[in-house]
Design a protein around this motif. Structure first.
Motif, PDB file in Angstrom:
ATOM      1  N   THR A   1       0.849  -1.186   0.000  1.00  0.00           N
ATOM      2  CA  THR A   1       0.000   0.000   0.000  1.00  0.00           C
ATOM      3  C   THR A   1       0.885   1.236   0.000  1.00  0.00           C
ATOM      4  OG1 THR A   1      -1.669  -1.195   1.259  1.00  0.00           O
ATOM      5  CG2 THR A   1      -1.850   1.203   1.225  1.00  0.00           C
ATOM      6  N   SER A   2       0.648   2.151  -0.944  1.00  0.00           N
ATOM      7  CA  SER A   2       1.448   3.373  -1.010  1.00  0.00           C
ATOM      8  C   SER A   2       0.931   4.379   0.013  1.00  0.00           C
ATOM      9  CB  SER A   2       1.372   3.985  -2.416  1.00  0.00           C
ATOM     10  OG  SER A   2       0.080   4.498  -2.649  1.00  0.00           O
ATOM     11  N   THR A   3       1.796   5.295   0.400  1.00  0.00           N
ATOM     12  CA  THR A   3       1.412   6.330   1.354  1.00  0.00           C
ATOM     13  C   THR A   3       1.723   7.720   0.814  1.00  0.00           C
ATOM     14  OG1 THR A   3       3.551   6.135   2.431  1.00  0.00           O
ATOM     15  CG2 THR A   3       1.737   4.841   3.358  1.00  0.00           C
ATOM     16  N   GLY A   4       2.000   7.855  -0.473  1.00  0.00           N
ATOM     17  CA  GLY A   4       2.348   9.153  -1.064  1.00  0.00           C
ATOM     18  C   GLY A   4       1.122   9.973  -1.409  1.00  0.00           C
ATOM     19  N   ASN A   5       1.315  10.922  -2.339  1.00  0.00           N
ATOM     20  CA  ASN A   5       0.237  11.818  -2.764  1.00  0.00           C
ATOM     21  C   ASN A   5      -0.876  11.074  -3.484  1.00  0.00           C
ATOM     22  OD1 ASN A   5       1.573  14.008  -1.731  1.00  0.00           O
ATOM     23  ND2 ASN A   5       2.618  14.461  -3.629  1.00  0.00           N
ATOM     24  N   VAL A   6      -0.521  10.016  -4.184  1.00  0.00           N
ATOM     25  CA  VAL A   6      -1.509   9.201  -4.889  1.00  0.00           C
ATOM     26  C   VAL A   6      -1.515   7.835  -4.214  1.00  0.00           C
ATOM     27  CG1 VAL A   6      -2.188   8.232  -7.105  1.00  0.00           C
ATOM     28  CG2 VAL A   6      -1.098  10.468  -7.028  1.00  0.00           C
TER      29      VAL A   6
ATOM     30  N   SER B   1      -1.445   3.725 -19.410  1.00  0.00           N
ATOM     31  CA  SER B   1      -2.117   4.982 -19.112  1.00  0.00           C
ATOM     32  C   SER B   1      -3.607   4.734 -18.864  1.00  0.00           C
ATOM     33  CB  SER B   1      -1.927   5.952 -20.285  1.00  0.00           C
ATOM     34  OG  SER B   1      -2.472   7.203 -19.958  1.00  0.00           O
ATOM     35  N   PHE B   2      -4.125   5.378 -17.834  1.00  0.00           N
ATOM     36  CA  PHE B   2      -5.535   5.256 -17.470  1.00  0.00           C
ATOM     37  C   PHE B   2      -6.112   6.651 -17.342  1.00  0.00           C
ATOM     38  CE2 PHE B   2      -3.177   1.692 -15.781  1.00  0.00           C
ATOM     39  CZ  PHE B   2      -3.901   0.612 -16.250  1.00  0.00           C
ATOM     40  N   ALA B   3      -7.100   6.960 -18.161  1.00  0.00           N
ATOM     41  CA  ALA B   3      -7.726   8.284 -18.129  1.00  0.00           C
ATOM     42  C   ALA B   3      -8.810   8.334 -17.063  1.00  0.00           C
ATOM     43  CB  ALA B   3      -8.320   8.611 -19.496  1.00  0.00           C
ATOM     44  N   ASP B   4      -8.828   9.425 -16.293  1.00  0.00           N
ATOM     45  CA  ASP B   4      -9.852   9.709 -15.300  1.00  0.00           C
ATOM     46  C   ASP B   4     -10.160   8.529 -14.368  1.00  0.00           C
ATOM     47  OD1 ASP B   4     -11.653  11.419 -14.035  1.00  0.00           O
ATOM     48  OD2 ASP B   4     -13.325  10.674 -15.243  1.00  0.00           O
ATOM     49  N   PRO B   5      -9.131   7.964 -13.702  1.00  0.00           N
ATOM     50  CA  PRO B   5      -9.400   6.840 -12.796  1.00  0.00           C
ATOM     51  C   PRO B   5     -10.193   7.304 -11.575  1.00  0.00           C
ATOM     52  CG  PRO B   5      -7.167   7.594 -12.507  1.00  0.00           C
ATOM     53  CD  PRO B   5      -7.737   8.383 -13.653  1.00  0.00           C
TER      54      PRO B   5
ATOM     55  N   ALA C   1      -4.204  11.956  -2.024  1.00  0.00           N
ATOM     56  CA  ALA C   1      -4.181  12.258  -0.596  1.00  0.00           C
ATOM     57  C   ALA C   1      -4.877  13.585  -0.299  1.00  0.00           C
ATOM     58  CB  ALA C   1      -2.745  12.290  -0.095  1.00  0.00           C
ATOM     59  N   ASP C   2      -4.820  14.528  -1.246  1.00  0.00           N
ATOM     60  CA  ASP C   2      -5.425  15.841  -1.016  1.00  0.00           C
ATOM     61  C   ASP C   2      -6.839  15.962  -1.587  1.00  0.00           C
ATOM     62  OD1 ASP C   2      -4.934  15.959  -3.720  1.00  0.00           O
ATOM     63  OD2 ASP C   2      -3.422  17.545  -3.589  1.00  0.00           O
ATOM     64  N   GLY C   3      -7.380  14.867  -2.146  1.00  0.00           N
ATOM     65  CA  GLY C   3      -8.743  14.856  -2.645  1.00  0.00           C
ATOM     66  C   GLY C   3      -8.939  15.405  -4.051  1.00  0.00           C
ATOM     67  N   ARG C   4      -7.844  15.855  -4.698  1.00  0.00           N
ATOM     68  CA  ARG C   4      -7.983  16.387  -6.064  1.00  0.00           C
ATOM     69  C   ARG C   4      -8.192  15.237  -7.043  1.00  0.00           C
ATOM     70  NH1 ARG C   4      -3.177  20.271  -7.461  1.00  0.00           N
ATOM     71  NH2 ARG C   4      -1.967  18.516  -6.697  1.00  0.00           N
ATOM     72  N   ASP C   5      -8.867  15.531  -8.150  1.00  0.00           N
ATOM     73  CA  ASP C   5      -9.107  14.533  -9.192  1.00  0.00           C
ATOM     74  C   ASP C   5      -7.870  14.326 -10.044  1.00  0.00           C
ATOM     75  OD1 ASP C   5     -11.752  14.090  -8.482  1.00  0.00           O
ATOM     76  OD2 ASP C   5     -12.506  15.662  -9.810  1.00  0.00           O
ATOM     77  N   VAL C   6      -7.561  13.079 -10.307  1.00  0.00           N
ATOM     78  CA  VAL C   6      -6.468  12.737 -11.220  1.00  0.00           C
ATOM     79  C   VAL C   6      -7.088  12.531 -12.596  1.00  0.00           C
ATOM     80  CG1 VAL C   6      -4.724  11.008 -11.773  1.00  0.00           C
ATOM     81  CG2 VAL C   6      -5.049  11.728  -9.413  1.00  0.00           C
ATOM     82  N   ALA C   7      -6.585  13.289 -13.577  1.00  0.00           N
ATOM     83  CA  ALA C   7      -7.125  13.206 -14.939  1.00  0.00           C
ATOM     84  C   ALA C   7      -6.477  12.073 -15.730  1.00  0.00           C
ATOM     85  CB  ALA C   7      -6.910  14.529 -15.671  1.00  0.00           C
ATOM     86  N   ASP C   8      -5.210  11.805 -15.460  1.00  0.00           N
ATOM     87  CA  ASP C   8      -4.496  10.749 -16.177  1.00  0.00           C
ATOM     88  C   ASP C   8      -3.503  10.098 -15.229  1.00  0.00           C
ATOM     89  OD1 ASP C   8      -3.840   9.309 -18.648  1.00  0.00           O
ATOM     90  OD2 ASP C   8      -1.897  10.302 -18.473  1.00  0.00           O
TER      91      ASP C   8
ATOM     92  N   TYR D   1      -2.984  15.779 -12.565  1.00  0.00           N
ATOM     93  CA  TYR D   1      -4.229  16.286 -12.015  1.00  0.00           C
ATOM     94  C   TYR D   1      -5.007  17.035 -13.090  1.00  0.00           C
ATOM     95  CZ  TYR D   1      -2.526  15.173  -7.336  1.00  0.00           C
ATOM     96  OH  TYR D   1      -2.078  14.524  -6.226  1.00  0.00           O
ATOM     97  N   ALA D   2      -6.264  17.292 -12.829  1.00  0.00           N
ATOM     98  CA  ALA D   2      -7.135  17.990 -13.767  1.00  0.00           C
ATOM     99  C   ALA D   2      -6.596  19.379 -14.109  1.00  0.00           C
ATOM    100  CB  ALA D   2      -8.549  18.084 -13.198  1.00  0.00           C
ATOM    101  N   ASP D   3      -5.864  20.032 -13.160  1.00  0.00           N
ATOM    102  CA  ASP D   3      -5.318  21.367 -13.417  1.00  0.00           C
ATOM    103  C   ASP D   3      -3.980  21.335 -14.161  1.00  0.00           C
ATOM    104  OD1 ASP D   3      -3.466  20.569 -11.513  1.00  0.00           O
ATOM    105  OD2 ASP D   3      -4.043  22.080 -10.022  1.00  0.00           O
ATOM    106  N   GLY D   4      -3.514  20.102 -14.537  1.00  0.00           N
ATOM    107  CA  GLY D   4      -2.264  19.964 -15.281  1.00  0.00           C
ATOM    108  C   GLY D   4      -1.042  19.687 -14.421  1.00  0.00           C
ATOM    109  N   THR D   5      -1.165  19.789 -13.109  1.00  0.00           N
ATOM    110  CA  THR D   5      -0.047  19.490 -12.211  1.00  0.00           C
ATOM    111  C   THR D   5       0.313  18.009 -12.335  1.00  0.00           C
ATOM    112  OG1 THR D   5      -0.891  21.127 -10.647  1.00  0.00           O
ATOM    113  CG2 THR D   5       0.758  19.560  -9.817  1.00  0.00           C
ATOM    114  N   GLU D   6       1.605  17.737 -12.387  1.00  0.00           N
ATOM    115  CA  GLU D   6       2.084  16.366 -12.570  1.00  0.00           C
ATOM    116  C   GLU D   6       2.906  15.940 -11.353  1.00  0.00           C
ATOM    117  OE1 GLU D   6       5.082  14.658 -15.719  1.00  0.00           O
ATOM    118  OE2 GLU D   6       3.276  15.396 -16.738  1.00  0.00           O
ATOM    119  N   ILE D   7       2.625  14.754 -10.861  1.00  0.00           N
ATOM    120  CA  ILE D   7       3.381  14.178  -9.743  1.00  0.00           C
ATOM    121  C   ILE D   7       3.867  12.811 -10.184  1.00  0.00           C
ATOM    122  CG2 ILE D   7       3.192  13.193  -7.432  1.00  0.00           C
ATOM    123  CD1 ILE D   7       1.184  15.281  -6.748  1.00  0.00           C
ATOM    124  N   ASN D   8       5.127  12.479  -9.879  1.00  0.00           N
ATOM    125  CA  ASN D   8       5.610  11.127 -10.168  1.00  0.00           C
ATOM    126  C   ASN D   8       6.332  10.599  -8.948  1.00  0.00           C
ATOM    127  OD1 ASN D   8       8.516  11.737 -10.364  1.00  0.00           O
ATOM    128  ND2 ASN D   8       7.907  12.899 -12.161  1.00  0.00           N
ATOM    129  N   ASN D   9       6.321   9.299  -8.814  1.00  0.00           N
ATOM    130  CA  ASN D   9       6.935   8.665  -7.661  1.00  0.00           C
ATOM    131  C   ASN D   9       7.123   7.180  -7.961  1.00  0.00           C
ATOM    132  OD1 ASN D   9       7.984   8.322  -5.126  1.00  0.00           O
ATOM    133  ND2 ASN D   9       6.130   8.837  -4.017  1.00  0.00           N
TER     134      ASN D   9
END
Length: 144
Positions: A54-59, A102-106, A78-85, A132-140
């Motif tokens: 189980t991951s504990t990061g932002n996603v 790649s999975f769109a709008d999981p 983790a912050d409740g924002r929608d992930v677009a991709d 995220y929907a606003d274009g912010t990208e997180i990788n881990n």
């Protein structure tokens, strides 16, 4: 009765003591085989069953590895924002990785996969990129 207490069979001449010992040894071996099979059945999942991380990061993810594949349950951000991709790759111990899936709008609770890991080698991590929907990208990388 004649032959009672005899140590040799009056019909075939075989040692009765030897025959009894052989029957007893066969019975002991049979019991040991049954016990070994039961132990293998009970312990196989412990040592060779699915591995869950189980991951504990932002996603949030729950990654289950078994039989040459990985299933990844998306748990939301983790912050409740929608992930677009969401893009996922399986990392192997020799540095190779699977193709990126790649999975769109999981949606939280969505199971992504199974992703085949057999061609990659022994999996040691899951690499992901979440957009995220606003274009912010997180990788881990989630170590396994």
């Amino acid at each position: 009765m004649p032959g009672e207490g005899a140590t040799i069979c009056m019909v075939c001449g075989q040692s009765l003591k030897k025959r009894y010992m052989m029957q007893r040894e066969v019975a002991v071996v049979a019991v040991l085989v049954v016990v070994a099979i039961l132990l293998a059945y009970l312990l196989f999942p412990v040592f060779f069953g699915a591995t869950t991380v189980t991951s504990t990061g932002n996603v949030r993810f729950v990654v289950t590895l078994s039989d040459g594949s990985a299933s990844i349950e998306y748990g939301g951000s983790a912050d409740g924002r929608d992930v677009a991709d969401l893009q996922i790759a399986i990392l192997a111990e020799d540095g190779r990785s699977s193709q990126r899936f790649s999975f769109a709008d999981p949606q939280p609770g969505t199971v992504l996969g199974p992703v085949e890991t057999g061609t990659v080698g022994k999996p040691v991590g899951i690499y992901y990129v979440a957009v995220y929907a606003d274009g912010t990208e997180i990788n881990n990388t989630i170590p396994i």
